[in-house]
Structures are given as C-alpha cells and as structure tokens.
Design a protein around this motif. Structure first.
Motif, mmCIF file in Angstrom:
data_model
loop_
_atom_site.group_PDB
_atom_site.id
_atom_site.type_symbol
_atom_site.label_atom_id
_atom_site.label_comp_id
_atom_site.label_asym_id
_atom_site.label_seq_id
_atom_site.Cartn_x
_atom_site.Cartn_y
_atom_site.Cartn_z
ATOM 1 N N TYR A 70 0.791 -1.199 -0.051
ATOM 2 C CA TYR A 70 -0.100 -0.042 0.044
ATOM 3 C C TYR A 70 0.990 1.046 -0.216
ATOM 4 O O TYR A 70 1.606 1.438 1.015
ATOM 5 N N ILE A 71 0.602 2.061 -1.067
ATOM 6 C CA ILE A 71 1.492 3.408 -1.068
ATOM 7 C C ILE A 71 0.489 4.624 -0.775
ATOM 8 O O ILE A 71 -0.309 4.792 -1.391
ATOM 9 N N ALA A 72 0.745 5.006 0.432
ATOM 10 C CA ALA A 72 -0.286 5.978 1.001
ATOM 11 C C ALA A 72 -1.260 5.274 1.943
ATOM 12 O O ALA A 72 -1.490 4.140 1.631
ATOM 13 N N SER A 73 -1.671 5.935 3.142
ATOM 14 C CA SER A 73 -2.623 5.508 3.922
ATOM 15 C C SER A 73 -3.489 6.548 4.523
ATOM 16 O O SER A 73 -3.074 7.544 4.820
ATOM 17 N N ASP A 74 -4.731 6.037 4.622
ATOM 18 C CA ASP A 74 -5.734 7.014 5.401
ATOM 19 C C ASP A 74 -5.811 6.809 7.028
ATOM 20 O O ASP A 74 -6.160 7.168 7.826
ATOM 21 N N ALA A 75 -5.072 5.297 7.145
ATOM 22 C CA ALA A 75 -5.214 4.874 8.501
ATOM 23 C C ALA A 75 -4.094 5.108 9.336
ATOM 24 O O ALA A 75 -2.922 5.358 8.756
ATOM 25 N N THR A 99 -1.857 -1.159 -4.322
ATOM 26 C CA THR A 99 -2.534 -0.187 -3.863
ATOM 27 C C THR A 99 -1.932 1.372 -3.878
ATOM 28 O O THR A 99 -0.877 1.419 -3.128
ATOM 29 N N VAL A 100 -2.101 2.444 -4.825
ATOM 30 C CA VAL A 100 -1.263 3.247 -4.819
ATOM 31 C C VAL A 100 -2.064 4.627 -4.924
ATOM 32 O O VAL A 100 -3.251 4.848 -5.438
ATOM 33 N N GLY A 101 -2.067 5.242 -3.648
ATOM 34 C CA GLY A 101 -2.794 6.642 -3.260
ATOM 35 C C GLY A 101 -4.275 6.055 -2.688
ATOM 36 O O GLY A 101 -4.581 5.010 -2.466
ATOM 37 N N THR A 102 -4.691 7.374 -2.046
ATOM 38 C CA THR A 102 -5.876 7.176 -1.257
ATOM 39 C C THR A 102 -7.060 8.086 -1.923
ATOM 40 O O THR A 102 -6.549 9.067 -2.681
ATOM 41 N N ALA A 103 -8.067 8.290 -1.298
ATOM 42 C CA ALA A 103 -9.144 9.524 -1.600
ATOM 43 C C ALA A 103 -8.607 11.039 -1.039
ATOM 44 O O ALA A 103 -8.831 11.842 -1.628
#
Length: 143
Positions: A70-75, A99-103
């Motif tokens: 996962y590249i970037a995380s909201d958690a 997974t690259v980027g989040t919202a």
C-alpha cells in the motif's frame, strides 16, 4: 557445568532479540514505512504486507519481494507515500495488486532512475502518480 552453557546461550538469545529487526526476526506480517528508508534496512520479506505512509519514501536499493503493498494510507500514521527505484534493482509484489494513493493522500511510484516492478496490477486512486523513466513494470495477471 551446565550453568555456564545455559548462561552463554541465554546471552546469545538476548543479543539476537536486541539486534534483530522486528520484520526480519519475528517474521512480522505488517511492515510500516513511516520515515524515509531503504529496502535493505527495512527488513522486508516475502510474507510481509508493506505500508508506505506518513510522507515516507521507500527506496528499492536491492532486489526484494513482499506479499502486498500500500503506497499512502488513510489509517494509522496517515499520509502520502513514495516508492522509489534505484537503477538495476527489482521489487516483486507477489499477491494481489499494489494500492497506490487514497481518496486523501498521494501515492507515487518513481522509476525515473530505472528498476523493475513486478506485480499483478494496480488499484490506483485519483491521487496516484507514476514518474516514468527507464524503469520497467511487469504485470503478471492474465486478462
């Protein structure tokens, strides 16, 4: 006679506990990259789930393998993440897509210096960026 051997072995055990990285020694399932680091230092292995977050950059300086990325995380220690390749290196993500980027946060893969990324595909948010160059992306999944 047995006490000195026991004490010696116990001291070796303690030394290993103090010197080993959590990911390498304990075979951890999750590796959190929250500060700029190198793959050779992070202790990533083929069973790990890697999270690059908190504005950190993971630089691929050796050929390495992880299970999921996962590249970037909201958690947790949320934030942007960057995967940067050095020339002549390779990273294999063996299970699922990267997974690259989040919202909210930017995820970046920088292959401007070269390198090879081998994976099953990408889950890319609108905040995902690929800095192309002389690197190679190999996608194993069949369509």
């Amino acid at each position: 006679m047995k006490k000195p051997i026991f004490h010696f072995l116990f001291r070796i055990y303690l030394l290993l506990l103090l010197c080993a990285t959590p990911a390498g020694f304990l075979n951890a399932a999750n590796v959190y990259i929250e500060a700029n680091t190198l793959c050779s230092v992070a202790g990533i292995n083929s069973s790990d789930i890697v999270y690059i977050r908190n504005g950190a950059t993971l630089t691929v300086d050796i050929s390495d393998t992880c299970r999921i990325m996962y590249i970037a995380s909201d958690a947790g220690a949320a934030g942007a993440g960057t995967l940067l390749f050095n020339s002549g290196t390779a990273l294999t993500v063996s299970t699922g897509a990267i997974t690259v980027g989040t919202a909210t946060y930017t995820g970046t893969i920088d292959m401007s210096a070269g390198g090879t990324l081998n994976c099953n595909g990408f889950n890319a948010a609108t905040t995902a960026f690929l800095i192309s160059g002389i690197g190679t992306v190999e996608i194993r999944a069949s369509v």
